[in-house]
Design an enzyme around this catalytic site. Structure first.
Site, PDB file in Angstrom:
ATOM      1  N   ARG A   1     -36.679 -25.179   3.549  1.00 44.65           N
ATOM      2  CA  ARG A   1     -36.762 -26.315   2.994  1.00 44.65           C
ATOM      3  C   ARG A   1     -36.123 -27.498   3.697  1.00 44.65           C
ATOM      4  O   ARG A   1     -34.881 -27.047   4.129  1.00 44.65           O
ATOM      5  CB  ARG A   1     -36.253 -26.381   1.319  1.00 44.65           C
ATOM      6  CG  ARG A   1     -36.099 -27.762   0.817  1.00 44.65           C
ATOM      7  CD  ARG A   1     -36.116 -27.986  -0.657  1.00 44.65           C
ATOM      8  NE  ARG A   1     -37.208 -27.344  -1.194  1.00 44.65           N
ATOM      9  CZ  ARG A   1     -37.564 -27.555  -2.501  1.00 44.65           C
ATOM     10  NH1 ARG A   1     -36.550 -28.245  -3.289  1.00 44.65           N
ATOM     11  NH2 ARG A   1     -38.646 -27.082  -3.022  1.00 44.65           N
TER      12      ARG A   1
ATOM     13  N   LYS B   1     -21.813 -30.031  10.825  1.00 44.13           N
ATOM     14  CA  LYS B   1     -21.196 -30.624  12.211  1.00 44.13           C
ATOM     15  C   LYS B   1     -22.415 -31.065  13.218  1.00 44.13           C
ATOM     16  O   LYS B   1     -21.845 -31.241  14.306  1.00 44.13           O
ATOM     17  CB  LYS B   1     -20.525 -29.329  12.638  1.00 44.13           C
ATOM     18  CG  LYS B   1     -19.376 -28.890  11.988  1.00 44.13           C
ATOM     19  CD  LYS B   1     -18.672 -27.515  12.472  1.00 44.13           C
ATOM     20  CE  LYS B   1     -17.630 -26.802  11.649  1.00 44.13           C
ATOM     21  NZ  LYS B   1     -17.412 -25.369  12.297  1.00 44.13           N
TER      22      LYS B   1
ATOM     23  N   HIS C   1     -45.839 -28.225   0.253  1.00 38.75           N
ATOM     24  CA  HIS C   1     -44.998 -27.152  -0.519  1.00 38.75           C
ATOM     25  C   HIS C   1     -45.863 -26.063  -1.095  1.00 38.75           C
ATOM     26  O   HIS C   1     -46.347 -26.006  -2.412  1.00 38.75           O
ATOM     27  CB  HIS C   1     -44.252 -27.808  -1.957  1.00 38.75           C
ATOM     28  CG  HIS C   1     -43.172 -27.137  -2.710  1.00 38.75           C
ATOM     29  ND1 HIS C   1     -43.033 -25.636  -2.155  1.00 38.75           N
ATOM     30  CD2 HIS C   1     -42.386 -27.432  -3.442  1.00 38.75           C
ATOM     31  CE1 HIS C   1     -42.082 -25.632  -3.081  1.00 38.75           C
ATOM     32  NE2 HIS C   1     -41.533 -26.397  -3.847  1.00 38.75           N
TER      33      HIS C   1
ATOM     34  N   ARG D   1     -35.444 -24.538  -8.745  1.00 39.47           N
ATOM     35  CA  ARG D   1     -36.113 -23.573  -8.998  1.00 39.47           C
ATOM     36  C   ARG D   1     -36.530 -22.751  -7.769  1.00 39.47           C
ATOM     37  O   ARG D   1     -36.699 -21.376  -7.816  1.00 39.47           O
ATOM     38  CB  ARG D   1     -37.519 -24.109  -9.692  1.00 39.47           C
ATOM     39  CG  ARG D   1     -37.394 -24.444 -10.909  1.00 39.47           C
ATOM     40  CD  ARG D   1     -38.333 -25.390 -11.450  1.00 39.47           C
ATOM     41  NE  ARG D   1     -37.879 -26.527 -10.786  1.00 39.47           N
ATOM     42  CZ  ARG D   1     -36.989 -27.449 -11.615  1.00 39.47           C
ATOM     43  NH1 ARG D   1     -36.419 -27.084 -12.693  1.00 39.47           N
ATOM     44  NH2 ARG D   1     -36.410 -28.574 -11.099  1.00 39.47           N
ATOM     45  N   THR D   2     -36.996 -23.477  -6.683  1.00 37.51           N
ATOM     46  CA  THR D   2     -37.414 -22.870  -5.719  1.00 37.51           C
ATOM     47  C   THR D   2     -36.557 -21.818  -4.809  1.00 37.51           C
ATOM     48  O   THR D   2     -36.778 -20.751  -4.304  1.00 37.51           O
ATOM     49  CB  THR D   2     -38.104 -23.902  -4.560  1.00 37.51           C
ATOM     50  OG1 THR D   2     -38.961 -24.862  -5.204  1.00 37.51           O
ATOM     51  CG2 THR D   2     -38.839 -23.178  -3.390  1.00 37.51           C
TER      52      THR D   2
HETATM   53  N1  ASP Z   1     -39.826 -29.417  -6.804  1.00 37.17           N
HETATM   54  C1  ASP Z   1     -40.874 -30.070  -6.568  1.00 37.17           C
HETATM   55  C2  ASP Z   1     -40.644 -30.448  -4.799  1.00 37.17           C
HETATM   56  O1  ASP Z   1     -39.528 -29.842  -4.146  1.00 37.17           O
HETATM   57  C3  ASP Z   1     -41.437 -31.247  -7.143  1.00 37.17           C
HETATM   58  C4  ASP Z   1     -40.297 -32.570  -7.186  1.00 37.17           C
HETATM   59  O2  ASP Z   1     -39.226 -32.411  -6.672  1.00 37.17           O
HETATM   60  O3  ASP Z   1     -40.490 -33.296  -7.867  1.00 37.17           O
HETATM   61  O4  ASP Z   1     -41.486 -31.020  -4.453  1.00 37.17           O
END
Ligand code: ASP
Length: 306
Positions: free
Chosen positions: A105, A83, A133, A55-56
């Site tokens: 991320r 690497k 987040h 999603r993100t």
């Molecule tokens: N998608 C959210 C996160 O990346 C929640 C999860 O992974 O449970 O933190």
């Protein structure tokens, strides 16, 4: 306007409200046939994803593209990171390419803070380890506000694996800033009391989901993050689900107007029953749609779009 969004604590009530209001304007756009705005034409947004995401990552990409930015997607797999290239060297490469914003991320808590020292552009935290987040918290707040009309005074229960949840941490910070009353619910092993108190002194803690449900305007279920668990935190999945899972009988005890949220990905049948996830009270799909508008607002405001 702030330059980076590394933590929900970067946002005061005024800035957070500006982001939510701007997101509402962006959402109005997504109903139009032509969804694109020229606001970030000529600007470059890099998505730097060291951890898996569905999603993100898609949401940030869609958001940047709808604002007409050039988007570069970088995933650690297949890059020089495999690497052994360090985050600093990768950052210097991005800097040399003239990134105006880097969305990161990373499995290490604090990676976005370090990155902000090495690049000149804006840094947006898209999830760092078990830490934060912030855009998830913003899209959650946006969803609550659009479904229930307000945030101030709202009773929000965040249920489950709080210990490993960056979503919970960012939500506690942002919701407290915006005047909501948060209660963390889960087994004692998964709710660090000192963490709850340090995040916001007004945050309550409960180990009894059934007693909290009738007084909740929002029940936000968290995924049990087995991939981050080195110890055993509860006797069995069945036992966890019996005490802390949201099933139909529990959902029926929620006030009539109350909503069910989950950031995804869900463990259907563990923390949330499929009938609950798919019920009209569930905002899970709406949260995903709202994520694009909220991330558009964040990129637009951080980059001073016109
Ligand atoms: N998608 C959210 C996160 O990346 C929640 C999860 O992974 O449970 O933190």
């Amino acid at each position: 306007m702030i330059k980076h969004l590394r933590s929900a604590a970067d946002l005061d009530a005024e800035t957070a409200t500006l982001i939510l209001d701007t997101a509402a304007e962006m959402a109005a756009l997504s109903g139009r046939e032509v969804k694109k705005l020229p606001a970030l034409r000529g600007r470059t947004v890099v998505n730097l994803f060291y951890e898996d995401s569905t999603r993100t990552r898609i949401s940030f990409e869609a958001a940047a593209k709808r604002l007409s930015a050039d988007v570069i997607n970088f995933s650690a797999k297949g890059s020089s990171v495999s690497k052994g290239e360090s985050l600093k060297d990768t950052a210097l490469t991005l800097q040399a390419m003239g990134a105006d914003a880097v969305v990161i991320r990373h499995s290490a808590s604090g990676a976005p803070h370090r990155l902000a020292n090495w690049v000149e552009g804006s840094v947006v935290n898209a999830g760092d380890g078990t830490h934060e987040h912030p855009t998830q918290a913003l899209l959650d707040a946006y969803t609550m506000r659009s479904r229930l009309g307000r945030l101030d005074g709202l009773r929000v229960s965040i249920v489950g694996d709080v210990l490993h949840s960056r979503v919970a941490r960012s939500n506690v910070l942002l919701l407290s800033t915006l005047g909501a009353q948060v209660t963390l619910v889960g087994p004692p092993t998964l709710i660090p009391l000192d963490v709850a108190a340090a995040l916001s002194p007004s945050t309550k803690v409960s180990y009894d989901l059934d007693s909290v449900i009738p007084d909740s305007d929002v029940v936000m279920m968290l995924r049990v993050q087995t991939e981050r668990m080195q110890d055993s935190y509860f006797p069995s999945a069945r036992e966890y689900s019996r005490r802390y899972g949201l099933d139909l009988p529990r959902m029926r005890n929620m006030p009539e107007h109350a909503i069910v949220m989950h950031p995804g990905p869900m463990n259907r049948g563990m923390e949330i029953a499929p009938e609950v996830a798919d019920s009209p009270r569930s905002t899970i799909v709406e949260q995903v749609a709202n994520g694009v508008s909220v991330r558009m607002a964040v990129l637009y405001l951080l980059l001073g779009g016109k």
